[in-house]
Design a protein around this motif. Structure first.
Motif, PDB file in Angstrom:
ATOM      1  N   LEU A 169       0.829  -1.206   0.000  1.00 29.19           N
ATOM      2  CA  LEU A 169       0.000   0.000   0.000  1.00 29.19           C
ATOM      3  C   LEU A 169       0.863   1.255   0.000  1.00 29.19           C
ATOM      4  N   GLU A 170       1.931   1.258   0.795  1.00 29.83           N
ATOM      5  CA  GLU A 170       2.820   2.416   0.843  1.00 29.83           C
ATOM      6  C   GLU A 170       3.504   2.633  -0.496  1.00 29.83           C
ATOM      7  N   PHE A 171       3.927   1.548  -1.154  1.00 30.57           N
ATOM      8  CA  PHE A 171       4.572   1.680  -2.452  1.00 30.57           C
ATOM      9  C   PHE A 171       3.582   2.206  -3.483  1.00 30.57           C
ATOM     10  N   HIS A 172       2.350   1.700  -3.461  1.00 30.25           N
ATOM     11  CA  HIS A 172       1.341   2.109  -4.417  1.00 30.25           C
ATOM     12  C   HIS A 172       0.962   3.586  -4.259  1.00 30.25           C
ATOM     13  N   THR A 173       0.957   4.076  -3.053  1.00 30.52           N
ATOM     14  CA  THR A 173       0.583   5.476  -2.824  1.00 30.52           C
ATOM     15  C   THR A 173       1.759   6.423  -3.040  1.00 30.52           C
ATOM     16  N   GLY A 174       2.918   5.856  -3.372  1.00 24.32           N
ATOM     17  CA  GLY A 174       4.062   6.710  -3.659  1.00 24.32           C
ATOM     18  C   GLY A 174       4.933   6.993  -2.459  1.00 24.32           C
ATOM     19  N   GLN A 175       4.647   6.430  -1.355  1.00 30.89           N
ATOM     20  CA  GLN A 175       5.472   6.620  -0.164  1.00 30.89           C
ATOM     21  C   GLN A 175       6.578   5.584  -0.211  1.00 30.89           C
ATOM     22  N   ARG A 176       7.677   5.942  -0.806  1.00 28.27           N
ATOM     23  CA  ARG A 176       8.777   5.001  -0.985  1.00 28.27           C
ATOM     24  C   ARG A 176       9.474   4.748   0.335  1.00 28.27           C
ATOM     25  N   ARG A 177       9.782   3.482   0.484  1.00 26.84           N
ATOM     26  CA  ARG A 177      10.522   3.082   1.674  1.00 26.84           C
ATOM     27  C   ARG A 177      12.008   3.149   1.364  1.00 26.84           C
ATOM     28  N   PRO A 178      12.831   3.264   2.371  1.00 20.31           N
ATOM     29  CA  PRO A 178      14.267   3.375   2.123  1.00 20.31           C
ATOM     30  C   PRO A 178      14.875   2.111   1.505  1.00 20.31           C
ATOM     31  N   ASP A 179      14.276   0.946   1.715  1.00 20.91           N
ATOM     32  CA  ASP A 179      14.863  -0.271   1.160  1.00 20.91           C
ATOM     33  C   ASP A 179      14.379  -0.566  -0.264  1.00 20.91           C
ATOM     34  N   GLY A 180      13.497   0.230  -0.848  1.00 24.65           N
ATOM     35  CA  GLY A 180      13.057   0.090  -2.228  1.00 24.65           C
ATOM     36  C   GLY A 180      12.103  -1.071  -2.436  1.00 24.65           C
ATOM     37  N   VAL A 181      11.929  -1.457  -3.715  1.00 26.84           N
ATOM     38  CA  VAL A 181      11.022  -2.520  -4.103  1.00 26.84           C
ATOM     39  C   VAL A 181      11.656  -3.858  -3.750  1.00 26.84           C
ATOM     40  N   LEU A 182      10.854  -4.747  -3.259  1.00 22.63           N
ATOM     41  CA  LEU A 182      11.328  -6.081  -2.926  1.00 22.63           C
ATOM     42  C   LEU A 182      11.646  -6.831  -4.218  1.00 22.63           C
ATOM     43  N   ARG A 183      12.866  -7.337  -4.314  1.00 20.25           N
ATOM     44  CA  ARG A 183      13.286  -8.099  -5.499  1.00 20.25           C
ATOM     45  C   ARG A 183      13.719  -9.490  -5.057  1.00 20.25           C
ATOM     46  N   VAL A 184      13.226 -10.458  -5.781  1.00 20.91           N
ATOM     47  CA  VAL A 184      13.660 -11.824  -5.545  1.00 20.91           C
ATOM     48  C   VAL A 184      14.493 -12.203  -6.760  1.00 20.91           C
ATOM     49  N   ASP A 185      15.799 -12.246  -6.610  1.00 18.49           N
ATOM     50  CA  ASP A 185      16.704 -12.506  -7.719  1.00 18.49           C
ATOM     51  C   ASP A 185      17.766 -13.485  -7.256  1.00 18.49           C
ATOM     52  N   ALA A 186      17.418 -14.753  -7.317  1.00 23.85           N
ATOM     53  CA  ALA A 186      18.384 -15.773  -6.919  1.00 23.85           C
ATOM     54  C   ALA A 186      19.537 -15.774  -7.923  1.00 23.85           C
ATOM     55  N   PRO A 187      20.738 -16.108  -7.502  1.00 21.19           N
ATOM     56  CA  PRO A 187      21.886 -16.076  -8.415  1.00 21.19           C
ATOM     57  C   PRO A 187      21.740 -17.007  -9.614  1.00 21.19           C
ATOM     58  N   TRP A 188      21.030 -18.114  -9.469  1.00 18.96           N
ATOM     59  CA  TRP A 188      20.944 -19.062 -10.566  1.00 18.96           C
ATOM     60  C   TRP A 188      20.004 -18.619 -11.668  1.00 18.96           C
ATOM     61  N   THR A 189      19.112 -17.656 -11.423  1.00 15.37           N
ATOM     62  CA  THR A 189      18.146 -17.264 -12.454  1.00 15.37           C
ATOM     63  C   THR A 189      18.822 -16.599 -13.645  1.00 15.37           C
ATOM     64  N   ARG A 190      19.894 -15.851 -13.411  1.00 16.50           N
ATOM     65  CA  ARG A 190      20.591 -15.186 -14.520  1.00 16.50           C
ATOM     66  C   ARG A 190      21.239 -16.207 -15.439  1.00 16.50           C
TER      67      ARG A 190
END
Length: 182
Positions: free
Chosen positions: A13-34
């Motif tokens: 909800l905070e991200f959608h309303t534009g209230q950015r958090r200091p840690d940014g968008v949650l990314r799930v990027d395991a090393p093997w996916t690349r």
């Protein structure tokens, strides 16, 4: 009792309303996916190259009688191949006990045969529709090691050779049907 949680997480909800958090968008990027992405891409490219460059042959086969003295043969192949048989097609004659490679021959004539034609050619009666294929041995065919003047073998006729891509497209076209068909 505690009130039920909302449908959305507070962070969303905070991200959608534009209230950015200091840690940014949650990314799930395991090393093997690349490296998995690049591996799948490389395999797709390799499959495309093989499909475009590799070729395959469609054949039909049946019993054959070879006249060594006349350097001719007669073969009995399934009737389903009649539409694809033409003079000049290559025939491989596999003869049991022949020293060296199979004999090479060429189709001269192919005719749909009835039971009397099949028996006259020297074959037992056939329960299925059949085609009598006659032809000549290639000039380089080595028949010197054959023990008798009339030899039995197996004829393999190459009906067509095409790339795997052309075969795939032909089969796909046949599966989907002609354009404009119901």
């Amino acid at each position: 009792m505690t009130p039920p949680p909302g449908l959305f997480r507070q962070e969303a909800l905070e991200f959608h309303t534009g209230q950015r958090r200091p840690d940014g968008v949650l990314r799930v990027d395991a090393p093997w996916t690349r490296w998995a992405y690049w591996l799948v891409l490389a395999l797709l490219v390799a499959a495309g190259i093989v499909t475009a460059t590799a070729s395959t042959s469609e054949t039909t086969s049946g019993p054959a009688l070879i006249d060594v003295h006349e350097r001719t043969f007669v073969a009995l192949v399934p009737g389903a191949a009649s539409a694809d048989l033409r003079p000049g097609q290559t025939v491989r004659l596999d003869v049991e006990g022949l020293a060296g490679p199979a004999l090479t021959a060429e189709v001269r004539e192919a005719e749909v045969a009835d039971q009397s034609d099949i028996r006259k050619a020297g074959f037992p009666a056939s329960a299925q529709p059949a085609v009598l294929v006659t032809g000549v041995l290639a000039s380089h065919a080595d028949v010197g090691s054959l023990p008798s003047q009339r030899q039995e073998g197996r004829a393999v006729v190459v009906l067509r050779t095409e790339s795997v891509l052309d075969l795939f497209l032909r089969q796909l076209h046949g599966t989907l049907g002609e354009e404009g068909e119901a």
